[in-house]
Design an enzyme around this catalytic site. Structure first.
Site, PDB file in Angstrom:
ATOM      1  CE  LYS A 130      50.069  24.538  67.539  1.00  0.00           C
ATOM      2  NZ  LYS A 130      49.802  25.439  66.447  1.00  0.00           N
ATOM      3  N   GLY A 169      46.726  29.778  65.371  1.00  0.00           N
ATOM      4  CA  GLY A 169      47.734  30.651  65.987  1.00  0.00           C
ATOM      5  C   GLY A 169      47.644  32.103  65.568  1.00  0.00           C
TER       6      GLY A 169
HETATM    7  C1  PEP Z   1      46.526  23.814  66.560  1.00  0.00           C
HETATM    8  O1  PEP Z   1      47.737  23.877  66.548  1.00  0.00           O
HETATM    9  O2  PEP Z   1      45.978  22.743  66.272  1.00  0.00           O
HETATM   10  C2  PEP Z   1      45.770  24.997  66.928  1.00  0.00           C
HETATM   11  C3  PEP Z   1      44.484  24.982  66.750  1.00  0.00           C
HETATM   12  O3  PEP Z   1      46.492  26.071  67.423  1.00  0.00           O
HETATM   13  P1  PEP Z   1      45.884  27.401  68.086  1.00  0.00           P
HETATM   14  O4  PEP Z   1      44.809  26.969  69.063  1.00  0.00           O
HETATM   15  O5  PEP Z   1      47.042  28.039  68.774  1.00  0.00           O
HETATM   16  O6  PEP Z   1      45.311  28.220  66.989  1.00  0.00           O
END
Ligand code: PEP
Length: 246
Positions: A11, A166
């Site tokens: 990200k 998240g």
């Molecule tokens: C993502 O951003 O694609 C994701 C799955 O984030 P996280 O693993 O932090 O939930």
């Protein structure tokens, strides 16, 4: 046989000093599973110098190959910086930038034209799930975001429930299995058995070392798209190990 894929989505995180995390993943990347890191576009070129067996990807691309689109990045630019994959239609892009299924389909075509493999993301919100609309929503996103011409080489699907990203909340393995089975059947119906049964389907949403093993045991889970737990090699390497052991 579908090759397993552990994909990390950094990200909007990462400075040059964080590229040591890519180097530290080299040992984890020696197994059968493919390991992919999608850092911010600013880091792709320098990451490619130390990527070794780790594949690199972008986090978005424009639907056109060039032009007056300030701030955007084309699939060719990602490719020239060392990417072989690009994440498209992530729920954060759908929410923050109003990306529609049609626009994601355009981006997917652009990625294919540039020779990138598109990781097309689909997934329901909590409201969708609580109202029983999960499969309808995922089916609509899948139909609209994935153009004709998808193949096991140019496309990976990622099922990412928005409410699990998240948040530390993870669907039950039965819930993951239900959606992955639905996606698999939809791919087979649309693209035929040879193609539909070979396109990889990742699960994404709060995958961690502590839950990876049970998630990877679910039928038709071919790996994971991992956000937070991909930022540090110490967190991501055990997830890769669990995928290799699955
Ligand atoms: C993502 O951003 O694609 C994701 C799955 O984030 P996280 O693993 O932090 O939930």
């Amino acid at each position: 046989m579908r090759r397993k894929l552990a994909a990390g989505n950094w990200k909007m995180n990462g400075l040059p000093s964080d590229l040591s995390e890519v180097s530290e993943l080299q040992t984890a990347a020696q197994g059968d599973a493919e390991v992919l890191i999608c850092p911010p576009a600013t880091l792709l070129t320098s990451a490619s110098a130390q990527a070794g067996k780790i594949a690199l990807g972008g986090q978005d691309c424009h639907g056109e190959s060039s032009g007056a689109h300030t701030g955007d990045i084309s699939a060719d630019m990602l490719k020239s910086a060392g990417a072989t994959y690009v994440i498209l239609g992530h729920s954060e892009r759908r929410a923050d930038h109003g990306e529609t299924d049609a626009r994601i389909a355009d981006k997917t075509r652009a990625a294919w034209t540039a020779g990138l493999t598109a990781i097309v993301c689909v997934g329901e919100t909590l409201d969708d799930r609580e109202s029983g609309a999960t499969l309808d929503i995922v089916g609509t996103q899948l139909a609209g975001s994935l153009p004709d011409g998808a193949s096991a080489q140019n496309t990976v699907l990622a099922y990412e429930p928005v409410w699990a990203i998240g948040t530390g909340k993870v669907p039950t393995t039965a819930q993951i299995g239900e959606v992955h089975d639905f996606i698999r059947q939809s791919l087979i119906t649309r693209f035929g058995n040879d193609t539909g049964s070979m396109i990889r389907i990742l699960y994404g949403g709060s995958v961690k070392a502590s839950n990876a093993k049970e998630i990877f045991a679910v039928k038709d889970v071919d790996g994971a798209l991992v956000g937070g737990a991909s930022l540090k090699a110490a967190d991501f390497a055990p997830i890769v190990a669990a995928l290799n052991a699955a």
